[in-house]
Design an enzyme around this catalytic site. Structure first.
Site, PDB file in Angstrom:
ATOM      1  N   ASP A  46     -20.287  -2.172   4.871  1.00  0.00           N
ATOM      2  CA  ASP A  46     -20.831  -2.337   3.525  1.00  0.00           C
ATOM      3  C   ASP A  46     -20.154  -3.511   2.837  1.00  0.00           C
ATOM      4  OD1 ASP A  46     -22.250  -0.731   1.035  1.00  0.00           O
ATOM      5  OD2 ASP A  46     -20.378  -1.694   0.421  1.00  0.00           O
ATOM      6  N   TYR A  51     -18.598  -9.347  -3.860  1.00  0.00           N
ATOM      7  CA  TYR A  51     -17.284  -9.258  -3.227  1.00  0.00           C
ATOM      8  C   TYR A  51     -16.792 -10.617  -2.730  1.00  0.00           C
ATOM      9  CZ  TYR A  51     -18.517  -4.258  -2.875  1.00  0.00           C
ATOM     10  OH  TYR A  51     -18.907  -2.965  -3.136  1.00  0.00           O
ATOM     11  N   LYS A  76     -25.579  -6.228  -1.265  1.00  0.00           N
ATOM     12  CA  LYS A  76     -26.071  -5.873  -2.599  1.00  0.00           C
ATOM     13  C   LYS A  76     -26.436  -7.094  -3.427  1.00  0.00           C
ATOM     14  CE  LYS A  76     -22.723  -2.109  -2.442  1.00  0.00           C
ATOM     15  NZ  LYS A  76     -21.767  -2.721  -1.505  1.00  0.00           N
ATOM     16  N   HIS A 107     -26.780  -3.791  -7.084  1.00  0.00           N
ATOM     17  CA  HIS A 107     -25.375  -3.414  -7.239  1.00  0.00           C
ATOM     18  C   HIS A 107     -25.124  -2.611  -8.522  1.00  0.00           C
ATOM     19  CE1 HIS A 107     -21.126  -4.858  -5.918  1.00  0.00           C
ATOM     20  NE2 HIS A 107     -21.099  -3.604  -6.336  1.00  0.00           N
TER      21      HIS A 107
END
Length: 293
Positions: A46, A51, A76, A107
């Site tokens: 994931d 990120y 996401k 997200h």
């Protein structure tokens, strides 16, 4: 209780029960973590545009030697990309070095401007409609779509208008923020819940909680394994423990059957110790309909 053997999405796809979470996993570390995880039995990874590690995750996927079709890969849509869902997806695919993702999540239900302020001129429901269009038009690029950080109130609004029912709702879930109301609502709608931050947070107080420690001693496992086991003992839930430490990545796969009494006892922790690792207020959209955990 008996640990569920698999999680089946409303698309018919099988989603592995335990995946490697990569939030706060930095470039230089995350590609190694992904490689180690996949070489040691993980089949779900994931990540997210937010990120800033999709490229490195892709490097780890390839370095593992595990065939792409054996890996369930989630990424996401970033908050600042709500106005260009197709472009955001294509950029993620490019960074990940893959032609498709198994699951593409919104997200947060919180459109934001490029300078990270709440974009009140855009509805997140309209963003979901754009995700539906991409999913229906390009099944070769995205196998399933879903949501993340969506409360019961927001989910009810979405289900009134959705053409495609989300396959997954990824939310923070641990004994200090159990969110059974979200789980119940998702289960009724045929939506799987993915638990992120199952340990609570970095250096979480849950790892030293008396109840968690006592159960861990009973089964001769680490407190972290009790917290991961709580999720996989819960129907309709899968879980994303996160680590970049090889030993911990491997150890997080060790889960046990908890009794109904132990599960109930773990859930009582929220009454005396409640917190969120990722409170929704930061988005500028209030608490997004979540009660205080």
């Amino acid at each position: 209780m008996t640990i569920q053997k698999e999680t089946k999405l409303n698309t018919g796809a099988i989603m592995p029960l335990i995946g490697l979470g990569t939030w706060k996993s930095n470039p230089g570390e995350v590609e190694i973590a992904v490689e180690i995880a996949l070489k040691n039995g993980y089949r779900h990874v994931d990540t997210a545009t937010a990120y800033s590690n999709e490229k490195e995750v892709g490097i780890g996927l390839k370095a593992s030697g595990v065939p792409r079709e054996e890996i369930f890969l989630t990424t996401k849509l970033n908050n600042i990309d709500h106005r260009d869902v197709p472009g955001a997806l294509n950029k993620s695919l490019e960074l990940l070095g893959t032609s498709y993702v198994d699951l593409y999540l919104m997200h947060w239900p919180a459109p934001m401007t490029p300078d990270w302020k709440a974009d009140k001129s855009l509805s997140w429901i309209d963003t979901w409609k754009e995700m539906e269009k991409v999913y229906l038009a390009h099944p070769e690029k995205v196998k399933a779509i879903g949501i993340s950080n969506v409360s019961v109130a927001f989910l009810e609004d979405l289900l009134k208008v959705a053409t495609v029912i989300p396959a997954v709702n990824q939310v923070e879930r641990h004994p200090s923020c159990i969110q059974d109301d979200v789980l119940d609502a998702c289960t009724r709608a045929g939506i799987v819940v993915t638990a992120y931050s199952p340990l609570g947070s970095d250096k979480s107080p849950l790892l030293e909680n008396d109840i968690v420690v006592r159960i861990a001693k009973k089964y001769d496992i680490a407190p972290a394994n009790v917290l991961v086991s709580l999720q996989v003992n819960t129907p309709n839930v899968n879980v994303l423990p996160k680590s970049v430490t090889p030993e911990r990545i491997i150890a997080n796969l060790k889960v046990v059957d908890l009794t109904e009494e132990e599960i109930a006892e773990l859930k009582t922790i929220e009454k005396t110790s409640h917190f969120r690792a990722c409170p929704p207020g930061w988005t500028g959209w209030g608490n997004l309909g979540f009660p205080d955990c």
